[in-house]
Design a protein around this motif. Structure first.
Motif, mmCIF file in Angstrom:
data_model
loop_
_atom_site.group_PDB
_atom_site.id
_atom_site.type_symbol
_atom_site.label_atom_id
_atom_site.label_comp_id
_atom_site.label_asym_id
_atom_site.label_seq_id
_atom_site.Cartn_x
_atom_site.Cartn_y
_atom_site.Cartn_z
ATOM 1 N N MET A 31 22.912 -14.326 -59.921
ATOM 2 C CA MET A 31 23.992 -13.607 -60.774
ATOM 3 C C MET A 31 23.558 -12.964 -62.047
ATOM 4 S SD MET A 31 27.259 -16.217 -59.857
ATOM 5 C CE MET A 31 27.865 -15.502 -60.998
ATOM 6 N N PRO A 32 24.045 -12.259 -62.471
ATOM 7 C CA PRO A 32 23.839 -11.751 -64.162
ATOM 8 C C PRO A 32 24.423 -12.718 -65.082
ATOM 9 C CG PRO A 32 25.187 -10.399 -63.181
ATOM 10 C CD PRO A 32 24.763 -11.045 -61.970
ATOM 11 N N PRO A 33 24.041 -12.763 -66.186
ATOM 12 C CA PRO A 33 24.695 -13.499 -67.135
ATOM 13 C C PRO A 33 26.101 -13.001 -67.412
ATOM 14 C CG PRO A 33 23.010 -12.609 -68.100
ATOM 15 C CD PRO A 33 22.872 -12.121 -66.858
ATOM 16 N N LEU A 34 27.225 -13.751 -67.732
ATOM 17 C CA LEU A 34 28.702 -13.520 -68.107
ATOM 18 C C LEU A 34 28.665 -13.047 -69.274
ATOM 19 C CD1 LEU A 34 30.411 -16.408 -66.105
ATOM 20 C CD2 LEU A 34 30.254 -13.888 -65.552
ATOM 21 N N PRO A 35 29.662 -11.968 -69.784
ATOM 22 C CA PRO A 35 29.828 -11.635 -71.164
ATOM 23 C C PRO A 35 30.462 -13.025 -71.707
ATOM 24 C CG PRO A 35 30.687 -9.990 -69.699
ATOM 25 C CD PRO A 35 30.163 -11.035 -68.707
ATOM 26 N N GLN A 36 30.145 -13.483 -72.972
ATOM 27 C CA GLN A 36 30.724 -14.518 -73.622
ATOM 28 C C GLN A 36 32.267 -14.314 -73.716
ATOM 29 O OE1 GLN A 36 28.691 -14.946 -77.235
ATOM 30 N NE2 GLN A 36 26.921 -16.341 -76.290
ATOM 31 N N LEU A 37 32.589 -13.354 -73.880
ATOM 32 C CA LEU A 37 34.306 -13.329 -74.089
ATOM 33 C C LEU A 37 34.865 -12.555 -72.596
ATOM 34 C CD1 LEU A 37 34.498 -11.676 -77.812
ATOM 35 C CD2 LEU A 37 34.698 -14.341 -76.866
ATOM 36 N N VAL A 102 26.480 -27.214 -66.946
ATOM 37 C CA VAL A 102 25.974 -28.368 -67.968
ATOM 38 C C VAL A 102 24.839 -28.835 -67.463
ATOM 39 C CG1 VAL A 102 26.665 -30.343 -68.747
ATOM 40 C CG2 VAL A 102 28.208 -28.745 -68.910
ATOM 41 N N PRO A 103 24.427 -29.289 -66.028
ATOM 42 C CA PRO A 103 23.257 -29.827 -65.619
ATOM 43 C C PRO A 103 22.115 -28.981 -65.654
ATOM 44 C CG PRO A 103 25.124 -30.287 -64.276
ATOM 45 C CD PRO A 103 25.837 -29.417 -65.153
ATOM 46 N N VAL A 104 22.595 -27.697 -65.424
ATOM 47 C CA VAL A 104 21.508 -26.671 -65.300
ATOM 48 C C VAL A 104 20.991 -26.111 -66.408
ATOM 49 C CG1 VAL A 104 21.732 -26.703 -62.665
ATOM 50 C CG2 VAL A 104 22.991 -24.906 -64.223
ATOM 51 N N ARG A 105 21.624 -26.180 -67.684
ATOM 52 C CA ARG A 105 21.228 -25.320 -68.802
ATOM 53 C C ARG A 105 19.879 -25.235 -68.989
ATOM 54 N NH1 ARG A 105 24.825 -29.485 -71.383
ATOM 55 N NH2 ARG A 105 23.343 -30.752 -72.532
ATOM 56 N N ASP A 106 19.065 -26.245 -68.928
ATOM 57 C CA ASP A 106 17.646 -26.276 -69.102
ATOM 58 C C ASP A 106 16.953 -25.331 -68.037
ATOM 59 O OD1 ASP A 106 18.005 -27.724 -71.361
ATOM 60 O OD2 ASP A 106 17.866 -29.478 -70.443
ATOM 61 N N GLU A 107 17.300 -25.341 -66.914
ATOM 62 C CA GLU A 107 16.766 -24.773 -65.713
ATOM 63 C C GLU A 107 16.860 -23.379 -65.823
ATOM 64 O OE1 GLU A 107 17.289 -25.287 -60.949
ATOM 65 O OE2 GLU A 107 17.754 -26.873 -62.071
ATOM 66 N N PHE A 108 18.020 -22.675 -65.978
ATOM 67 C CA PHE A 108 18.260 -21.378 -66.116
ATOM 68 C C PHE A 108 18.648 -20.905 -67.639
ATOM 69 C CE2 PHE A 108 19.919 -22.866 -61.746
ATOM 70 C CZ PHE A 108 19.167 -21.790 -61.039
ATOM 71 N N ALA A 109 17.986 -19.704 -67.983
ATOM 72 C CA ALA A 109 18.138 -19.076 -69.333
ATOM 73 C C ALA A 109 19.637 -18.718 -69.605
ATOM 74 C CB ALA A 109 17.139 -17.774 -69.623
ATOM 75 N N ALA A 110 20.253 -18.216 -68.731
ATOM 76 C CA ALA A 110 21.608 -17.822 -68.666
ATOM 77 C C ALA A 110 22.737 -18.980 -68.796
ATOM 78 C CB ALA A 110 22.021 -16.778 -67.618
ATOM 79 N N ALA A 111 22.110 -19.892 -68.351
ATOM 80 C CA ALA A 111 23.228 -21.088 -68.156
ATOM 81 C C ALA A 111 23.903 -21.366 -69.779
ATOM 82 C CB ALA A 111 22.658 -22.348 -67.412
ATOM 83 N N GLY A 112 23.123 -21.455 -70.836
ATOM 84 C CA GLY A 112 23.551 -21.677 -72.044
ATOM 85 C C GLY A 112 24.720 -20.737 -72.348
ATOM 86 N N ASN A 113 24.529 -19.262 -71.995
ATOM 87 C CA ASN A 113 25.370 -18.434 -72.507
ATOM 88 C C ASN A 113 26.615 -18.406 -71.588
ATOM 89 O OD1 ASN A 113 26.095 -15.662 -73.510
ATOM 90 N ND2 ASN A 113 25.890 -14.650 -71.423
ATOM 91 N N ASP A 114 26.310 -18.818 -70.386
ATOM 92 C CA ASP A 114 27.397 -19.243 -69.377
ATOM 93 C C ASP A 114 28.516 -20.269 -69.675
ATOM 94 O OD1 ASP A 114 26.624 -16.462 -68.267
ATOM 95 O OD2 ASP A 114 25.968 -17.471 -66.513
ATOM 96 N N LEU A 115 27.938 -21.210 -70.459
ATOM 97 C CA LEU A 115 28.556 -22.516 -70.783
ATOM 98 C C LEU A 115 29.711 -22.053 -71.811
ATOM 99 C CD1 LEU A 115 28.446 -25.804 -70.534
ATOM 100 C CD2 LEU A 115 26.695 -25.667 -72.365
ATOM 101 N N PHE A 116 29.208 -21.187 -72.945
ATOM 102 C CA PHE A 116 30.164 -20.704 -73.897
ATOM 103 C C PHE A 116 31.294 -19.921 -73.312
ATOM 104 C CE2 PHE A 116 31.642 -17.765 -76.902
ATOM 105 C CZ PHE A 116 32.001 -18.604 -77.829
ATOM 106 N N ALA A 117 30.677 -19.110 -72.295
ATOM 107 C CA ALA A 117 31.735 -18.239 -71.639
ATOM 108 C C ALA A 117 32.808 -18.997 -70.818
ATOM 109 C CB ALA A 117 31.130 -17.087 -70.773
#
Length: 149
Positions: A31-37, A102-117
């Motif tokens: 999946m592509p990263p989600l927009p933050q908003l 939350v558990p995969v945010r170090d594994e995938f680069a987009a997970a940090g951005n998707d966490l905020f979204a």
């Protein structure tokens, strides 16, 4: 008329969250990263419903010179019920995303951005649920008691 029950909304949210989490387990890496908003559109709908609720409440309680037509109130209740279900679905989906990222945010680069979204989406969905329940409450006639069909 039966008012929307919180347990119905909770059931919808739990099922949506489980399905979203299951889908993310299989397809998150493609999946592509989600927009933050991404979830903020629900907040806009919530704000519109709050304004509508206060307007209808004043008209139903006869604090406004324009009375509410029965069909207008029925449409507002239908909107409120549909919005509360949408809010519960989206709250569950955003929660499923949050629980997955939350558990995969170090594994995938987009997970940090998707966490905020996911957090923005959850807050917006909760606001939509609250606004929809408030709109439904505001459409009661002054002599109507809760829980009566």
């Amino acid at each position: 008329m039966r008012f929307t029950r919180p347990r119905d909304l909770a059931t919808i949210a739990i099922i949506a969250g489980l399905l979203a989490h299951l889908l993310l387990r299989f397809a998150y890496d493609s999946m592509p990263p989600l927009p933050q908003l991404a979830g903020s559109t629900l907040l806009v709908i919530a704000l519109v419903e709050v304004v509508l609720a206060f307007s209808l409440r004043a008209r139903i309680q006869r604090r406004s010179p324009r009375p509410v037509q029965p069909l207008t109130a029925a449409r507002a209740v239908a909107l409120a019920k549909a919005s509360s279900v949408l809010g519960a679905l989206m709250f569950g989906a955003w929660t499923g995303l949050l629980i997955y990222t939350v558990p995969v945010r170090d594994e995938f680069a987009a997970a940090g951005n998707d966490l905020f979204a996911a957090v923005v989406g959850m807050v917006s969905a909760a606001a939509l649920i609250a606004a929809a329940l408030w709109l439904e409450h505001c459409c009661k006639t002054p002599t109507e008691t809760p829980g009566k069909d």
